[in-house]
Design a protein around this motif. Sequence first.
Motif, PDB file in Angstrom:
ATOM      1  N   GLU A  23      13.501 -56.949 -56.838  1.00  8.78           N
ATOM      2  CA  GLU A  23      12.845 -56.051 -57.234  1.00  8.78           C
ATOM      3  C   GLU A  23      11.768 -55.411 -57.008  1.00  8.78           C
ATOM      4  O   GLU A  23      10.902 -54.911 -56.825  1.00  8.78           O
ATOM      5  N   ALA A  24      10.420 -56.382 -58.077  1.00  2.00           N
ATOM      6  CA  ALA A  24       9.702 -55.909 -58.249  1.00  2.00           C
ATOM      7  C   ALA A  24       9.009 -56.785 -57.225  1.00  2.00           C
ATOM      8  O   ALA A  24       7.389 -55.614 -56.892  1.00  2.00           O
ATOM      9  N   SER A  26       9.134 -55.669 -54.145  1.00  2.00           N
ATOM     10  CA  SER A  26       9.152 -55.338 -52.989  1.00  2.00           C
ATOM     11  C   SER A  26       8.520 -54.261 -53.594  1.00  2.00           C
ATOM     12  O   SER A  26       7.920 -53.434 -52.668  1.00  2.00           O
ATOM     13  N   LEU A  27       8.251 -53.846 -55.112  1.00  2.00           N
ATOM     14  CA  LEU A  27       7.833 -52.761 -55.477  1.00  2.00           C
ATOM     15  C   LEU A  27       5.856 -52.979 -55.461  1.00  2.00           C
ATOM     16  O   LEU A  27       5.370 -51.901 -55.452  1.00  2.00           O
ATOM     17  N   ASN A  28       5.929 -53.823 -54.520  1.00  2.00           N
ATOM     18  CA  ASN A  28       4.368 -54.167 -54.601  1.00  2.00           C
ATOM     19  C   ASN A  28       3.111 -54.143 -55.395  1.00  2.00           C
ATOM     20  O   ASN A  28       2.309 -53.021 -55.079  1.00  2.00           O
ATOM     21  N   ILE A  29       3.667 -53.983 -56.844  1.00  2.71           N
ATOM     22  CA  ILE A  29       2.689 -54.023 -58.044  1.00  2.71           C
ATOM     23  C   ILE A  29       2.712 -55.364 -58.851  1.00  2.71           C
ATOM     24  O   ILE A  29       3.167 -56.837 -58.516  1.00  2.71           O
ATOM     25  N   THR A  95      17.255 -49.715 -57.948  1.00  3.82           N
ATOM     26  CA  THR A  95      15.913 -49.584 -58.301  1.00  3.82           C
ATOM     27  C   THR A  95      16.412 -49.388 -59.973  1.00  3.82           C
ATOM     28  O   THR A  95      15.097 -48.148 -60.375  1.00  3.82           O
ATOM     29  N   GLN A  98      12.008 -49.290 -60.626  1.00  2.74           N
ATOM     30  CA  GLN A  98      10.933 -48.745 -59.917  1.00  2.74           C
ATOM     31  C   GLN A  98      11.677 -47.215 -60.898  1.00  2.74           C
ATOM     32  O   GLN A  98      11.040 -46.353 -61.015  1.00  2.74           O
ATOM     33  N   LEU A 101       9.569 -47.694 -64.057  1.00  3.22           N
ATOM     34  CA  LEU A 101       7.782 -47.057 -63.729  1.00  3.22           C
ATOM     35  C   LEU A 101       7.553 -45.800 -63.874  1.00  3.22           C
ATOM     36  O   LEU A 101       7.145 -45.348 -63.515  1.00  3.22           O
ATOM     37  N   GLU A 102       8.560 -44.752 -63.226  1.00  2.00           N
ATOM     38  CA  GLU A 102       8.225 -43.389 -63.006  1.00  2.00           C
ATOM     39  C   GLU A 102       8.208 -42.218 -64.388  1.00  2.00           C
ATOM     40  O   GLU A 102       8.239 -41.619 -64.596  1.00  2.00           O
TER      41      GLU A 102
END
Length: 294
Positions: A23-24, A26-29, A95, A98, A101-102
């Motif tokens: 997941e991390a 895929s978030l491109n962070i 998610t 995510q 992070l939101e």
Amino acid sequence: MLSIVIPVYNYNILPLVEQLHREAFSLNIPFELLVCDDASTQVYHPEQLEAFPYLRWFSNPVNQHVAYTRNRLLKTAQYPWVLLLDADVMPVSTTFIQQYLEQRNKGYFFQGGFTYPLSTASTKRSLRFVYGSEIEQHKHLHSCCNLFFNQRELQLQFDEEITEYGYEDTLFFFALQKRGIDVTRLNNPVIHHSTESNQTYLNRSTQACWGLAQLVEQGKIKTAEVQLSRVYSQLEKARISPLLYGINWLLKRPIQRNLLGKNPSMPVFKLFKLLEFHKAKVAIRKSKSTAVTP
């Protein structure tokens, strides 16, 4: 941006690492995944874990307990936001990261909560499962198994003087309260997959009761702050706490049978912890009395 930190002891964290890393990524962070093994007697898949490009693996040469290990990871983390997880959990949502992070513009400290599998636990593991599913998951105010916070701003740490099981998470949250740090509770849970046998969990619960008695004695926890010590104090004030020795003598074996059996009773478990706390308090008093005797 994000440091995911996981202390581990004798547990297979490969599935957890795979999901978090997937997941991390895929978030491109910018992120890192830090794992510290606390001198496990059995290490699972170290080569596969070290193959993840954003994972760093550390090991304590001797067992240091979870407070030290968490602090080591927090000191190593290079990004401001930290996701602190226990090894024996798995995010419910795909998610999971995510959703955390939101929340970054809404506070500094978040707790996602946890739940237990719906499947029925085996007889040998029924105590941990029943306590977790009936009580713990509904009252997880002092659990550190799933936290997200800004470490650069808060500079949090755990009390490394606690080297036995129990109440390190409670002390951590009391420290947050003293500093006026608001805890935002979110519906972003992990599933807690416990592998502890009834006997192991009963032994650890005994250890926690004795540890609590020491923490109260040291003034690190106030009597009224924890239900177990508060109830015991009420019995002392009513001068009926000595009766607990007789109750233990009469009911020790039935209590053990119930808690090690298929359908452990939570009221019986509370009585068990009260009896253990009483033993600890008496032992501490005897120790102090012996120390001052010429």
